[in-house]
Design a protein around this motif. Structure first.
Motif, PDB file in Angstrom:
ATOM      1  N   VAL A 204       0.857  -1.186   0.000  1.00 25.58           N
ATOM      2  CA  VAL A 204       0.000   0.000   0.000  1.00 25.58           C
ATOM      3  C   VAL A 204       0.894   1.236   0.000  1.00 25.58           C
ATOM      4  N   THR A 205       0.680   2.115  -0.975  1.00 24.64           N
ATOM      5  CA  THR A 205       1.430   3.365  -1.071  1.00 24.64           C
ATOM      6  C   THR A 205       0.574   4.507  -0.557  1.00 24.64           C
ATOM      7  N   VAL A 206       1.113   5.264   0.375  1.00 29.00           N
ATOM      8  CA  VAL A 206       0.423   6.421   0.952  1.00 29.00           C
ATOM      9  C   VAL A 206       0.876   7.655   0.183  1.00 29.00           C
ATOM     10  N   ALA A 353     -10.902   1.419  10.936  1.00 27.79           N
ATOM     11  CA  ALA A 353     -11.804   1.244   9.791  1.00 27.79           C
ATOM     12  C   ALA A 353     -11.051   1.378   8.470  1.00 27.79           C
ATOM     13  N   LEU A 354     -10.071   2.269   8.435  1.00 25.02           N
ATOM     14  CA  LEU A 354      -9.264   2.426   7.223  1.00 25.02           C
ATOM     15  C   LEU A 354      -8.473   1.153   6.925  1.00 25.02           C
ATOM     16  N   LEU A 355      -7.835   0.575   7.957  1.00 26.35           N
ATOM     17  CA  LEU A 355      -7.061  -0.639   7.758  1.00 26.35           C
ATOM     18  C   LEU A 355      -7.959  -1.808   7.349  1.00 26.35           C
ATOM     19  N   GLU A 356      -9.124  -1.880   7.931  1.00 27.60           N
ATOM     20  CA  GLU A 356     -10.053  -2.942   7.555  1.00 27.60           C
ATOM     21  C   GLU A 356     -10.492  -2.792   6.100  1.00 27.60           C
ATOM     22  N   THR A 357     -10.702  -1.553   5.652  1.00 37.58           N
ATOM     23  CA  THR A 357     -11.079  -1.321   4.258  1.00 37.58           C
ATOM     24  C   THR A 357      -9.958  -1.748   3.315  1.00 37.58           C
ATOM     25  N   VAL A 358      -8.712  -1.461   3.685  1.00 37.76           N
ATOM     26  CA  VAL A 358      -7.572  -1.847   2.846  1.00 37.76           C
ATOM     27  C   VAL A 358      -7.462  -3.356   2.756  1.00 37.76           C
ATOM     28  N   LEU A 359      -7.621  -4.065   3.882  1.00 39.13           N
ATOM     29  CA  LEU A 359      -7.520  -5.527   3.866  1.00 39.13           C
ATOM     30  C   LEU A 359      -8.657  -6.165   3.074  1.00 39.13           C
ATOM     31  N   VAL A 360      -9.856  -5.591   3.162  1.00 34.98           N
ATOM     32  CA  VAL A 360     -10.975  -6.127   2.378  1.00 34.98           C
ATOM     33  C   VAL A 360     -10.713  -5.949   0.887  1.00 34.98           C
ATOM     34  N   ARG A 361     -10.196  -4.787   0.502  1.00 34.44           N
ATOM     35  CA  ARG A 361      -9.896  -4.561  -0.907  1.00 34.44           C
ATOM     36  C   ARG A 361      -8.773  -5.501  -1.384  1.00 34.44           C
ATOM     37  N   ALA A 362      -7.782  -5.759  -0.533  1.00 32.89           N
ATOM     38  CA  ALA A 362      -6.708  -6.678  -0.899  1.00 32.89           C
ATOM     39  C   ALA A 362      -7.221  -8.108  -1.028  1.00 32.89           C
ATOM     40  N   GLU A 363      -8.153  -8.491  -0.161  1.00 33.45           N
ATOM     41  CA  GLU A 363      -8.728  -9.832  -0.260  1.00 33.45           C
ATOM     42  C   GLU A 363      -9.516  -9.987  -1.558  1.00 33.45           C
ATOM     43  N   GLN A 364     -10.199  -8.942  -1.972  1.00 34.11           N
ATOM     44  CA  GLN A 364     -10.926  -8.998  -3.232  1.00 34.11           C
ATOM     45  C   GLN A 364      -9.982  -9.129  -4.422  1.00 34.11           C
TER      46      GLN A 364
END
Length: 696
Positions: A204-206, A353-364
């Motif tokens: 993930v690039t910030v 919530a931000l980290l959870e969103t990133v992990l969900v997108r990575a799982e997809q």
């Protein structure tokens, strides 16, 4: 005394007689024959066999020229046999020559046919210049260039370098084939075969505008304080961190937000899986934010918006969302594909919530990579560290990197002596999506280079030698003379700069910014850009080139400063990029020629004229404005028209010489080399001053 035998008519010996000694009466010069028959010398008898096989004694043979040397005792049969033998030899020799000539003509004809049909092949070693390709095809370079333009190969020149594929297309238009016999690098860098692919952590690039809280967000996630130690409060390097979370690991890349680091942000977007776009809720979308959106779109990676600073009173979420929509970033709540997560890097609100969103997108995205086989990675930073030498920070893309592996990076290679993780701890192996610092390279490497593990050092040497040769081959001097550019260089001053930096990414960014500075009449020329602190060797190079030494995030040693004072070299070091840019801009403005401005001093009005005994005209005047000095330049005007420009020869008040006369006073003046004054003329006094130019 020798005796001689006496014979009768029948040949019977009848007695002996004494023979007198011969007396030498003189010498006769005998011509020497160079060419003689085989086994024979000119003027000497031979003993051998004739053409009939009989033995001859006391007879001489013929030479190669065919002329008889001595034939006193040779018979007619012998001479006839010799002539016949010579004739047979000549016939055989002529027949052999004719056969050889016929075979040669037949071979040349067959070769021409084969070239026309089968051997119209040009061998290329990876790349070839247009001129060399034209020479191999027996065509003119101009004809090949014109054909290339018609095929869509623009900007071709005789010295242009063509890749094998382009050369193949161009040669096919002339009926030739191109065979690439160059070095096969892929056979030595073959990485992963049919190794099983396993899930890996997302990279993930910030990204975002400067001072919008990117590093503060990462510090809150990592429970670190990186932002406190940054010069000027802004990030000027790419930082890589691996964060272990209960739901899975995430690798974060922190990119600079200053506008000078556009190339570094672009590289960060190319090696990432997801981009977290940090936008300050009280500031909104800024130019760097728009640029980060463009880089993410070009790389084809999804965007997750982190709306930071929601704890501030001026936070306006709806306004920022609308500004993002104007640039193609639509919130998922509004039917888009980019989730917007309101957070506060200061209080920690919304970060989970931000980290959870990133992990969900990575799982997809189902990110996977093989863990077995030779490692391959991408360099995100390179530097020279004290005690370690040249090092590079890379992210392993696939495979497993181990201590002792032989790795090729760009045009250099080395054996991995040490692996350090993001916290500086030594590790033995690094799998996919792992940021790691590699120690053991032979030279500094550039950012964005691909790192590949090879089997042995011989393969690494061959690969690096081949890449260096290709780089030298690609450095083609242009044969087109630009007259306007030549005139512009002659009229433009050059500020030579020797640049030193701490990491390759920052060094490249600073160099690009300095070379793009625009000051009319002055341009920046970077003599050299190196990593590491300022050394006395850098001072010697700068003294030879007349350059200014600039250090970015580096220090200067005592020996270097002593050498700089001795050689008169200016050394400047800065830790913030905009301070360095402002310094160089000031140096460029200081090299400009000063602008001459006219400064008004005062005005005289001619009241009456007097003629002296020596013929000079004295004008009785009154100072109506300002003040008049003897050293001032003057301009005489009559009815609004300038009639003379010059200087004053004499300035007197109350019959005494004066150097300055103020407003309201009367005085007498004599204008140098001008006798055409008249009553009512105005004399304007001014001086010329040099003013440094100002740039807007």
């Amino acid at each position: 005394m020798p005796r001689q035998v006496v014979r009768n008519e029948d040949g019977v010996i009848v007695g002996t007689t004494r023979r007198s000694e011969p007396k030498i009466l003189g010498f006769i010069k005998v011509p020497v024959r160079n060419k003689t028959a085989v086994g024979t010398r000119a003027g000497k008898t031979t003993r051998g066999r004739t053409a009939r096989g009989k033995t001859t004694r006391g007879k001489t043979t013929r030479g190669k020229t065919g002329r008889r040397i001595v034939a006193a005792t040779a018979g007619r049969a012998t001479l006839r046999n010799e002539r016949e033998a010579r004739l047979r030899f000549a016939n055989r020799r002529n027949a052999m020559r004719s056969n050889k000539q016929r075979r040669s003509r037949r071979t040349r004809a067959n070769t021409a046919v084969e070239m026309r049909e089968e051997h119209r092949v040009v061998k290329v070693n990876g790349a070839i210049r247009v001129g060399d390709l034209a020479h191999a095809m027996s065509e003119t370079a101009g004809e090949v260039v014109r054909k290339g333009w018609t095929l869509g190969l623009e900007a071709l020149r005789p010295l242009s370098l063509l890749e094998a594929q382009d050369a193949r297309t161009l040669a096919a238009a002339f009926g030739w084939r191109v065979c690439d016999v160059g070095f096969d690098e892929e056979s030595l860098t073959l990485r992963i075969g049919n190794a099983p692919r396993l899930p890996r952590a997302p990279v993930v690039t910030v990204m975002g505008h400067v001072d919008h809280g990117k590093t503060s967000l990462l510090d809150k996630i990592r429970n670190a304080t990186v932002a406190v130690g940054e010069a000027g409060g802004i990030t000027q390097h790419i930082g890589a961190y691996r964060v272990a979370l209960p739901a899975g690991d995430i690798v974060f890349l922190d990119t600079p937000g200053h506008e000078a680091f556009e190339s570094m942000r672009a590289r960060g977007a190319q090696v990432t899986d997801i981009v977290v776009l940090v936008v300050a809720a009280d500031d909104g979308v800024m130019p760097t934010t728009i640029e980060a959106i463009k880089h993410a779109r070009d790389a084809g990676v999804p965007i997750v918006v982190a709306l930071n600073k929601m704890d501030k009173p001026g936070a306006a979420r709806q306004r920022v969302v609308q500004e993002l929509m104007a640039h193609g970033v639509v919130d998922e709540a509004l039917g888009g594909d980019s989730p917007v997560c309101p957070i506060s890097a200061k209080t920690g609100e919304g970060i989970d919530a931000l980290l959870e969103t990133v992990l969900v997108r990575a799982e997809q995205m189902q990110l996977q990579a093989p863990r077995q086989g030779r490692a391959h990675g991408v360099v995100i930073e390179g530097r020279i560290r004290k005690g370690y030498g040249p090092t590079c920070t890379l992210i392993v893309a696939d495979g497993t990197l181990k201590v002792g592996d032989i790795m090729v990076v760009g045009e250099t290679w080395g054996r991995v002596r040490l692996l350090l993780d993001d916290s500086g701890t030594a590790i033995e192996t690094a799998g996919p999506s792992t940021p790691v610092t590699v120690v053991g390279l032979q030279a500094p490497v550039g950012v964005g280079e691909h790192a590949v593990v090879v089997q042995h050092d011989a393969a690494a040497r061959r690969i690096t030698e081949h890449r260096c040769a290709r780089t030298r081959q690609a450095m083609t001097p242009s044969n087109v003379v630009d007259i306007e550019a030549f005139r512009r260089r002659r009229s433009t001053k050059v500020l030579a700069v020797l640049l030193k930096g701490d990491v390759t990414g920052s060094l490249e960014a600073v160099r690009g910014v300095l070379e793009s500075l625009v000051v009319p009449g002055v341009e920046v020329q970077v003599v050299d850009a190196r990593l590491g602190p300022v050394s006395d060797g850098d001072i010697r190079m700068a003294a030879a080139a007349g350059a200014l030494v600039l250090g970015f995030n580096v220090k200067s040693g005592r020996r270097a400063m002593d050498a700089a004072r001795r050689d008169g070299v200016t050394v400047e070091t800065r830790q913030v990029i905009y301070e360095l840019v402002d310094l160089v801009r000031e140096q460029m403005i200081g090299m400009l020629d000063p602008v001459i401005h006219e400064k008004a001093l005062g005005t005289l009005e001619v009241r009456r004229l007097f003629r002296l005994s020596n013929g000079s005209i004295v004008a009785g005047c009154r100072v109506t404005e300002g003040a008049v000095t003897l050293a001032a330049q003057i301009r005489v005007t009559r009815d609004g028209t300038v009639v003379h420009e010059g200087s004053l020869q004499s300035l007197r008040t109350h019959k005494e010489a004066a150097t300055r006369v103020g407003q309201g006073y009367e005085c007498g003046v004599i204008v140098r080399d001008f006798d055409g004054l008249a009553d009512g003329d105005r004399i304007e006094a001014y001086e010329l001053v040099e003013v440094m130019p100002e740039l807007g």
